[in-house]
Design an enzyme around this catalytic site. Structure first.
Site, PDB file in Angstrom:
ATOM      1  N   HIS A   1       0.308  -3.787   5.965  1.00  0.00           N
ATOM      2  CA  HIS A   1       0.320  -4.383   7.308  1.00  0.00           C
ATOM      3  C   HIS A   1       1.126  -3.528   8.297  1.00  0.00           C
ATOM      4  O   HIS A   1       0.606  -3.072   9.315  1.00  0.00           O
ATOM      5  CB  HIS A   1       0.926  -5.786   7.259  1.00  0.00           C
ATOM      6  CG  HIS A   1       0.172  -6.739   6.400  1.00  0.00           C
ATOM      7  ND1 HIS A   1      -1.136  -7.082   6.637  1.00  0.00           N
ATOM      8  CD2 HIS A   1       0.542  -7.442   5.303  1.00  0.00           C
ATOM      9  CE1 HIS A   1      -1.541  -7.949   5.728  1.00  0.00           C
ATOM     10  NE2 HIS A   1      -0.536  -8.180   4.907  1.00  0.00           N
TER      11      HIS A   1
ATOM     12  N   CYS B   1      -2.728 -12.042   1.957  1.00  0.00           N
ATOM     13  CA  CYS B   1      -2.764 -13.480   2.217  1.00  0.00           C
ATOM     14  C   CYS B   1      -4.168 -14.052   2.034  1.00  0.00           C
ATOM     15  O   CYS B   1      -4.355 -15.270   2.039  1.00  0.00           O
ATOM     16  CB  CYS B   1      -2.270 -13.776   3.633  1.00  0.00           C
ATOM     17  SG  CYS B   1      -3.077 -12.812   4.915  1.00  0.00           S
TER      18      CYS B   1
END
Length: 453
Positions: A10, A42
């Site tokens: 990320h 996620c």
């Protein structure tokens, strides 16, 4: 300007893309030890549960896309040492074993985190799996196909989402956690009690307040999870115990928290000049407590990575800190939270009060008017808002983003009571439930002597 970036998830992807766009003259080299980049971890439970059919949608960049920006991406290359004084790193090609030395003017460390793996006896048995990256998700799906008894260890967000996914796939599911409540870092008991009931109603075994002691198996494969209060059959065990920052490369070279999380300032600078860090490898300023804390969230990571790039040449844009805002959907319940729970606030030594609002989210004359449960936590004396939690079968989770902004700006409960929110019967009541929470906590009006004419 030679820029080296270590890690590409990320924070790394955000830092790389923005650095390439902002400084087209920069020579950017990325070192990534995996064979893929920018995986949205996620989304693992959504992939496991079949909600996401094409896993490629869980990647938001690729080496090819970075190459189009002029970035040199070295996949399957592990950085084995960094000298921040000499501005030098050594990386090993994991396919050939060859080592190379690189020099940099600026270094961005986005090495992320890695799951906590306690050294339980039997941990080496087959079918005991972590849940972090794309390879893990594929392994969970593959191993889970033939398995009937699934044990998930760890009742945080990832653990709860996996439990739900496997239950919906018809598996016998057991959830084990040493804490007495699920999601104890994110929600107070008013919420977790209800969620636990919904899990039990669907046949999920909750083994809470129990500590794993060892794993047992036959023919090299796990068959049983043994806790201090009983044993549970297991064809597959998934460990979701937590994460720790992956920062060994910079140990002793930059300031860190006790757990190894790198401390950065509001410009993503470490304590060493020209060394920046972002994402799950870092501590971040936590506004409710007014100090640095370790809060590994994808949202924090992408913001920090973007700011590391923008501040790479000179301090330009400050980070405003975080409230640790997050959300989850568990069956029909939409849940979100921000800031401190009442439990966490008291554990931190704060004197707090709270209000709990349970109301229909829109007027009762509307065809449907589902209830919403909202809790706000605030500091005694200052009356500063410290945290909030919400749950409803209607998706009202965006309200928690509003409270996040309130916390960030040190708002008080009486200010929330009279914030200007629109009213329209399709959506809410004349007093929005956020207003209602503030109204419940209005300070007492001091008594005044009657005035006689």
């Amino acid at each position: 300007m030679r820029v080296a970036v270590i890690g590409c998830t990320h924070a790394g992807t955000a830092a790389i893309v923005n650095t390439a766009q902002l400084y087209p003259e920069a020579e950017i080299t990325v070192y990534e030890r995996n064979d893929n980049i920018s995986f949205l971890s996620c989304g693992i439970a959504l992939y496991v549960g079949g909600v996401v059919k094409d896993p490629q949608g869980l990647f938001y960049s690729s080496p090819g896309q970075l190459a189009e920006l002029g970035v040199n991406t070295k996949m399957l290359h592990e950085v084995i040492s960094v000298d921040t004084d000499r501005k030098e790193l050594i990386a090993r090609n994991l396919q050939t074993g060859e080592e190379c030395t690189d020099h940099f003017d600026k270094l961005i460390v986005t090495t992320g985190s890695w799951p906590v793996v306690p050294k339980f006896p039997g941990i080496e048995l087959d079918n005991i799996i972590l849940s972090k990256n794309f390879n893990h998700s594929n392994m969970i799906i593959e191993k889970g196909k033939e398995a009937q008894n699934i044990v998930v260890v760890g009742a945080g967000y990832i653990g709860i989402e996996l439990v739900e996914a496997f239950q919906m796939n018809g598996k016998n599911v057991t959830l084990i956690d040493a804490e007495e409540r699920i999601l104890s870092k994110y929600l107070d008991a008013e919420y977790t009690n209800l969620i636990e009931d919904s899990l039990r109603e669907r046949g999920i075994t909750l083994a809470l307040g129990k500590k794993v002691e060892r794993f047992e198996g036959n023919d090299g494969k796990v068959t049983t999870v043994v806790t201090n209060q009983g044993s549970y059959p297991a064809d597959v065990v998934i460990l979701c115990i937590g994460f720790r920052p992956n920062t060994e490369l910079l140990k002793g070279q930059v300031d860190m928290l006790d757990n190894g999380a790198i401390i950065v300032d509001e410009y993503m600078r470490t304590s060493k000049p020209d060394v920046y860090a972002a994402g799950d490898s870092c501590a971040i300023y936590y506004n409710p407590l007014k100090k640095h804390a370790y809060i590994p969230l994808a949202t924090n990571a992408v913001r920090m990575g973007t700011l590391a790039a923008r501040n790479l040449v000179s301090p330009t844009v400050k980070y405003m800190g975080t409230q640790g805002t997050s959300g989850i959907k568990i069956y029909e319940n939409n849940i979100a939270g921000t800031g401190l729970t009442e439990t966490a606030a008291k554990e931190a030594g704060l004197q707090v009060d709270s209000v709990l609002v349970t109301d229909n989210y829109r007027p009762e004359f509307m065809p449907t008017h589902e209830p919403v449960m909202l809790k706000l936590v605030y500091e005694q004396g200052t009356r500063r808002i410290l945290g909030a939690q919400i749950m409803s079968k209607v998706d009202l989770t965006q309200s928690i983003n509003t409270i996040s902004v309130c916390i960030q700006n040190d708002m008080k409960m009486e200010e929330l009571a009279f914030v200007d929110f629109f009213f329209q019967p399709h959506f809410n009541k004349p007093w929005n439930f956020l207003n209602s929470a503030g109204l419940q906590a209005l300070p007492e009006v001091p008594a005044r002597e009657a005035v006689h004419s």
